[in-house]
Scaffold this motif. Structure first.
Motif, mmCIF file in Angstrom:
data_model
loop_
_atom_site.group_PDB
_atom_site.id
_atom_site.type_symbol
_atom_site.label_atom_id
_atom_site.label_comp_id
_atom_site.label_asym_id
_atom_site.label_seq_id
_atom_site.Cartn_x
_atom_site.Cartn_y
_atom_site.Cartn_z
ATOM 1 N N THR A 3 0.840 -1.196 0.000
ATOM 2 C CA THR A 3 0.000 0.000 0.000
ATOM 3 C C THR A 3 0.874 1.245 0.000
ATOM 4 O O THR A 3 1.851 1.326 0.750
ATOM 5 C CB THR A 3 -0.928 -0.003 1.228
ATOM 6 O OG1 THR A 3 -1.655 -1.234 1.223
ATOM 7 C CG2 THR A 3 -1.913 1.151 1.162
ATOM 8 N N TYR A 5 0.846 5.727 -0.266
ATOM 9 C CA TYR A 5 0.006 6.878 0.131
ATOM 10 C C TYR A 5 0.451 8.141 -0.606
ATOM 11 O O TYR A 5 1.615 8.286 -0.968
ATOM 12 C CB TYR A 5 0.118 7.100 1.641
ATOM 13 C CG TYR A 5 -0.369 5.916 2.438
ATOM 14 C CD1 TYR A 5 -1.682 5.856 2.900
ATOM 15 C CD2 TYR A 5 0.490 4.842 2.705
ATOM 16 C CE1 TYR A 5 -2.129 4.751 3.613
ATOM 17 C CE2 TYR A 5 0.048 3.736 3.413
ATOM 18 C CZ TYR A 5 -1.264 3.694 3.866
ATOM 19 O OH TYR A 5 -1.701 2.603 4.559
ATOM 20 N N TRP A 11 -4.915 6.435 -0.742
ATOM 21 C CA TRP A 11 -4.058 5.245 -0.656
ATOM 22 C C TRP A 11 -4.278 4.393 -1.892
ATOM 23 O O TRP A 11 -5.342 4.456 -2.517
ATOM 24 C CB TRP A 11 -4.333 4.438 0.621
ATOM 25 C CG TRP A 11 -5.769 3.999 0.800
ATOM 26 C CD1 TRP A 11 -6.741 4.658 1.478
ATOM 27 C CD2 TRP A 11 -6.388 2.807 0.273
ATOM 28 N NE1 TRP A 11 -7.935 3.969 1.417
ATOM 29 C CE2 TRP A 11 -7.749 2.821 0.684
ATOM 30 C CE3 TRP A 11 -5.934 1.733 -0.502
ATOM 31 C CZ2 TRP A 11 -8.650 1.811 0.344
ATOM 32 C CZ3 TRP A 11 -6.838 0.723 -0.823
ATOM 33 C CH2 TRP A 11 -8.182 0.764 -0.403
ATOM 34 N N THR A 24 -7.707 7.962 2.890
ATOM 35 C CA THR A 24 -7.155 7.421 4.131
ATOM 36 C C THR A 24 -8.094 7.663 5.310
ATOM 37 O O THR A 24 -9.004 8.497 5.243
ATOM 38 C CB THR A 24 -5.801 8.070 4.449
ATOM 39 O OG1 THR A 24 -6.016 9.466 4.644
ATOM 40 C CG2 THR A 24 -4.809 7.856 3.311
ATOM 41 N N GLU A 91 -10.137 2.416 4.693
ATOM 42 C CA GLU A 91 -9.008 1.734 4.057
ATOM 43 C C GLU A 91 -9.326 0.258 3.800
ATOM 44 O O GLU A 91 -8.433 -0.551 3.585
ATOM 45 C CB GLU A 91 -7.741 1.931 4.898
ATOM 46 C CG GLU A 91 -7.394 3.422 4.994
ATOM 47 C CD GLU A 91 -6.060 3.737 5.651
ATOM 48 O OE1 GLU A 91 -5.174 2.874 5.659
ATOM 49 O OE2 GLU A 91 -5.904 4.875 6.144
#
Lengths: 123, 523
Positions: A3, A5, A11, A24, A91
């Motif tokens: 993952t 960001y 994300w 997020t 998420e």
């Protein structure tokens, strides 16, 4: 599955050449109760850092930017029907879209979890 | 107990101060509870009792309504009370300070109303012969002349009916000019700073342009470097839409440089004039290189708005855009004034924006306002509006967090930085203001400021009223810093407590439906 960001609080979780994208937990909390989500149609081409989706909370409407260039594979219809899902599990079940990546090299410009957490602490 | 001569108790504690705030009627004190008109009305009532027609045959040819219409019937006193009760739940500029930022809620002098109600203006019909409405046409013409003088612009489109409609007029003129240059398909990009009004990008998109956002610099103004970077390849640039003073309540110091950059790039400069109240009589947008700007008569020139009346957004145009102005517009002839309405007389015009000639009532009010204030009065309007906003900024600075350093223009902008770690949010401050008897300020806008609170007092308010407002807001800010939990549930004293905005947005009920399927309704 890794993952990544962005500093716009998106994300992207990559599996093969498809990335699942969402906002997020930090962003969802800042937005407050989400009441409306607009997603791009499958097949639409999106460009890194350009508007991709819209999320509206009781406080404000915000653009969600594409973390990478590619093509929309699928939008999460569940959050369009039930925007509360974005707050409940931003998420996870509250993901926005799946994007077929055009250039996996773009991922190296994004943050990992530790770097993103450090970034949020400065916000 | 203290008694007066008729035996009536005179001390408050004698007949009040205890008991419950739930009443049998649902009303609280003299504030009446009121249902929807559908809940009050019924089919067996009417305001005017007319005898039933006798012996008439239906001539509707079989299309007579079969089922009840569902409209509520009310007697005249019921109808009057319904609307008076609703009006008493409203908050208006005639009731108190209305600090809504970016909205210029100011007093509408009653002289304006007197002029607008003169039968020669109020009772004209847009389709009556123009020879019979020369006075009304002269009002439009004279107002147009003043608007051009105040902005130093050579032309004005009078018909747009609101600010965003005026923006549309300006952007359609820009599009028409680009098409005339043969660049209509090529120049599609419109630059919009993040501090612009939200309607600006919406208008540009409506006209088929692509929006390119420009960042704000740390001081809340347009980031000139970002603008320059967006103009490196400028062959596709149609123009810029800029609000000045901007939504942060700040004057765009570099506006002349911005205009020059846009013109050098071959684009046009649209200026959003919604905040013209801050600079009227002091700054002429035409001197700054503006190509088009709408003027909200209902803001700067005091005509009522916000439920109190229609808007009106005349749009001034530069010489470059003037040929493309919408029809109709007034022209002088040997026989007096008349409207130019058709393509044959205005071949370059982009067309018509509304059925008739604009908001006559607003024109009359705005002209009355301009003439009664005069040049010095209008200048003082801008000066006092800016002074009042800075007074609020200065008084609340020690308790709240100003979004930017330095003086502001017509509105004071605070961020929620002073609320950090208190658990109190901007919305709680706004709700607290309701308990203090004020309409909340604009909140969470502009988006570039976190938890924004935008306060525009206008020149209407006296120092005494500004002090009352600041005292109220200061006490709320102090309570917030002390983490007063009651703020989280405010308002406590309003007819309705805190509403569930999330539920209202997620599952809105926009239509009244009867509780039982067999509804009683008027026919």
């Amino acid at each position: 599955m890794t993952t990544y960001y962005t500093n716009e609080h998106e994300w992207i979780s990559v599996d093969g050449d498809v990335g699942t994208v969402g906002i997020t937990k930090f962003a969802a909390e800042k937005l407050g109760d989400v009441v409306f989500v607009e997603l791009p149609d499958a097949g639409k081409a999106v460009k890194k850092d350009a508007d991709m989706a819209v999320v509206e909370s009781v406080k404000a409407a915000s653009d969600v930017y594409a973390p990478v260039t590619g093509e929309i594979v699928e939008g999460n219809a569940a959050i369009v029907d039930e925007p509360a899902k974005v707050n409940e599990d931003p998420e996870g079940a509250g993901w926005f879209v799946k994007i077929k990546l055009a250039d996996k090299g773009q991922l190296s410009g994004l943050m990992d979890k530790a770097a993103y957490d450090a970034f949020c602490a400065t916000q | 107990m203290t008694m007066n001569s008729t035996g009536r108790p005179t001390s408050i504690s004698a007949n009040g101060g205890s008991g419950t705030d739930v009443t049998v009627s649902g009303s609280k004190g003299l504030l009446q509870a009121e249902g929807l008109i559908f809940e009050i009305g019924s089919s067996d009532k009417t305001g005017v009792d007319l005898p039933k027609p006798k012996g008439t045959k239906s001539r509707l040819g079989g299309v007579t309504r079969g089922a009840p219409s569902g409209l509520p019937g009310l007697t005249e006193p019921e109808a009057v009370r319904h609307y008076v009760r609703l009006s008493q739940k409203n908050y208006a500029i005639d009731l108190g300070l209305f600090p809504l930022g970016s909205c210029t809620m100011k007093h509408n002098p009653r002289l304006n109303e007197k002029m607008a109600r003169l039968p020669g203006f109020a009772d004209v019909h847009p389709m009556q012969p123009q020879a019979t409405v020369q006075g009304a046409l002269e009002v439009i013409e004279e107002l147009a002349d003043w608007l051009m003088k105040l902005t130093n612009m050579p032309a004005v489109a009078m018909t747009p009916k609101a600010g965003a409609h005026g923006e549309l007029a300006g952007m359609l003129a820009i599009r028409a000019a680009l098409i005339a240059r043969g660049e209509g398909e090529k120049r599609k990009r419109v630059l919009v700073p993040v501090s612009a009004h939200g309607t600006n990008p919406a208008t540009a998109a409506q006209c088929g342009f692509i929006i390119d956002e420009i960042n704000a610099a740390a001081d809340g103004r347009v980031d000139l470097e970002d603008l320059k970077s967006k103009l490196v390849d400028s062959s596709d640039v149609a123009g810029i839409m800029l609000t000045n003073p901007n939504t942060c309540g700040l004057f765009e110091r570099d506006i002349k440089a911005i205009a020059d950059l846009i013109h050098a790039a071959g684009g046009y400069f649209y200026c959003d004039g919604a905040n013209f109240n801050a600079i009227v009589g002091r700054v002429r947008p035409g001197d700054l290189g503006v190509d088009a700007m709408h003027i909200n008569l209902h803001k700067t020139f005091s005509t009522p708005h916000g439920g109190g009346g229609p808007g009106s957004g005349p749009t001034v145009l530069s010489a470059a855009l003037a040929p493309y102005a919408p029809v109709p517009f007034i022209t002088k002839t040997a026989d007096g004034l008349r409207f130019v309405e058709h393509h044959s007389e205005a071949p370059d015009s982009f067309g018509r924006m509304c059925a008739f000639h604009g908001q006559m009532g607003m024109f009359t009010r705005a002209l009355a306002y301009i003439l009664s204030h005069g040049a010095d009065g209008l200048r003082q309007v801008a000066e006092d509006a800016v002074l009042n906003a800075n007074y609020i900024l200065a008084r609340l600075k020690p308790l709240m967090s100003p979004a930017f350093e330095g003086y502001c223009m017509h509105e004071a902008l605070f961020s929620d930085a002073f609320l950090k770690d208190t658990g109190v949010e901007t919305i709680d401050i706004a709700k607290g203001l309701i308990d203090e008897g004020y309409h909340p300020m604009t909140m969470y806008f502009p988006l570039v400021v976190h938890g924004a609170m935008l306060i525009e007092p206008t020149e209407t308010e006296s120092k005494a009223e500004l002090d009352r407002f600041c005292d109220a807001l200061a006490s709320i800010a102090r309570r917030a810093v002390q983490k007063d939990p009651s703020l989280k549930t405010a308002p406590h004293l309003a007819p309705a407590r805190r509403l569930d905005e999330t539920r209202a947005a997620r599952s809105p009920r926009l239509k009244w439906t009867p509780e039982t399927p067999t509804m009683k309704a008027a026919e």
